[in-house]
Design an enzyme around this catalytic site. Structure first.
Site, PDB file in Angstrom:
ATOM      1  N   SER A 121       5.967 -90.142  98.484  1.00 51.24           N
ATOM      2  CA  SER A 121       7.106 -90.875  97.887  1.00 51.24           C
ATOM      3  C   SER A 121       7.371 -90.574  96.590  1.00 51.24           C
ATOM      4  CB  SER A 121       6.710 -92.292  97.866  1.00 51.24           C
ATOM      5  OG  SER A 121       7.345 -93.068  96.767  1.00 51.24           O
ATOM      6  N   TYR A 145       1.229 -99.077  94.697  1.00 47.06           N
ATOM      7  CA  TYR A 145       1.794 -98.016  95.752  1.00 47.06           C
ATOM      8  C   TYR A 145       1.931 -96.635  95.481  1.00 47.06           C
ATOM      9  CZ  TYR A 145       5.397 -96.114  98.586  1.00 47.06           C
ATOM     10  OH  TYR A 145       6.311 -95.508  99.661  1.00 47.06           O
ATOM     11  N   LYS A 149      -0.215 -93.468  97.278  1.00 48.56           N
ATOM     12  CA  LYS A 149       0.646 -92.101  97.960  1.00 48.56           C
ATOM     13  C   LYS A 149      -0.213 -91.028  97.359  1.00 48.56           C
ATOM     14  CE  LYS A 149       3.150 -93.910 100.700  1.00 48.56           C
ATOM     15  NZ  LYS A 149       3.499 -93.498 102.121  1.00 48.56           N
TER      16      LYS A 149
END
Ligand code: UDP
Length: 330
Positions: A121, A145, A149
């Site tokens: 991402s 988050y 990643k």
């Protein structure tokens, strides 16, 4: 076709992007096995191949899958994706996005499966210090988050050094749109993404769309994002897969169109595509939203020969709108 001999394991193939990928792989002639625990996905979104209900950290199950099928490569779409929730429930995010991914990788290493494609991402960059963002931009994620990643990307690099794993990480900007054939689309519960929320306001499933801040340092004060069609993301995955199947090198690639659109511009485009009046409400800023995220995807265009086919905002919104109409009529 050479692809006929390859079986691809798609983890998270019942979710938004994974389900489009399963369809694309089948269309290319691959055999596909989907593994999904249906925590956020839908069984009916898996349009073909074999479906296995289960968790990616279930070692016994993965051993069985890898014994029963000659898996050439694994694609991993099974992450939790809500930034806000990752701040309030980091344990859930690190457990699923990192620990469970590690379990999947270890099951692969045990069975000597060494090709992996990872959905990363733009969140790995955090607040950009320069835009457009290229892959060399510093990685400074600002929420669990994004950190999950970035951790996986680093793990993949260490696994290559130690175990010879070849991987390609694809850093999506704002995934949007729906299957141009109208069969699949976005069905998040709860929905938090801008384009489906705007279209729900257009169809009447919601009364209005909230704009999270109109006092950013951008021309119209609303945040700018780079929206990329899910079919174009799938095309890039297909090219990454070919590269790994041909024993090409590992890599990391941004996937975006290089065009930034503000929240207001997206709403205007949605009004045009739908012909509907969309009611908007100005709200406070949402925590952790950088003002401007736009991709430099030169590397994917040059090295993977990626050619986005649905780069215009109206094409992206038109496909998402067809899907919203379908959801509404069910
Ligand atoms: N956004 C908004 N209203 C909404 C949802 C999103 O104004 O109901 C804004 C959000 O603040 C961001 C942009 O739209 O600037 C894209 O948000 P989204 O959640 O779709 O993707 P993100 O950029 O967070 O990955």
């Amino acid at each position: 076709m050479a692809t006929m001999s390859h079986t691809i394991l798609v983890v998270g193939g019942a979710g938004y992007i994974g389900s489009h990928m399963v369809k694309a792989l089948l269309a290319e002639g691959y055999r596909v096995v989907t593994l999904d625990n249906l925590s956020t996905g839908y069984r009916d979104a898996v349009v073909g191949g074999e479906f296995i209900l289960g968790d990616m950290n279930d070692r016994a199950l993965l051993r069985a899958v890898f014994t029963d099928h000659a898996i050439s490569a694994v694609m991993h779409f099974a992450s939790y994706i809500q930034v806000g929730e990752s701040v309030t429930a980091p344990s859930k995010y690190y457990e699923n996005n990192v620990t469970n991914t590690l379990a999947l990788l270890d099951a692969m290493m045990e069975k000597n499966i060494r090709r992996f494609i990872f959905s990363s991402s733009a969140a790995v960059y955090g607040n950009p210090i320069r835009v457009p963002i290229d892959e060399g931009h510093p990685k400074a994620p600002i929420n669990p988050y994004g950190r999950s990643k970035w951790m996986v990307e680093q793990i993949l690099s260490d696994y290559e050094t130690a175990y010879g794993l070849k991987s390609i990480s694809l850093r999506y900007f704002n995934a949007a749109g729906a299957d141009p054939g109208g069969q699949l689309g976005e069905r998040h519960e709860p929905e938090t993404h801008l384009i489906p929320l705007i279209l729900q306001a257009a169809s009447g499933r919601r009364p209005s769309i909230s704009i999270f801040g109109n006092d950013y340092d951008t021309p119209d004060g609303t945040c700018i994002r780079d929206y990329v069609h899910v079919a174009d993301l799938c095309q890039a995955h297909g090219l990454a897969l070919q590269r790994l199947l041909q024993d090409g090198a590992s890599g990391v690639f941004n996937l975006g169109n290089g065009n930034g659109f503000s929240v207001m511009e997206v709403i205007r485009a949605a009004r045009e595509v739908t012909g509907k009046d969309i009611t908007l409400e100005i709200k406070n800023r949402r925590e952790g939203d950088p003002p401007r995220l736009v991709a430099d995807s030169t590397r994917a265009i040059q090295e993977l020969a990626w050619r986005p086919r649905f780069a215009s905002l109206s094409a992206i919104i038109a496909d998402a709108w067809a899907w919203e109409r379908r959801l509404q009529s069910h």
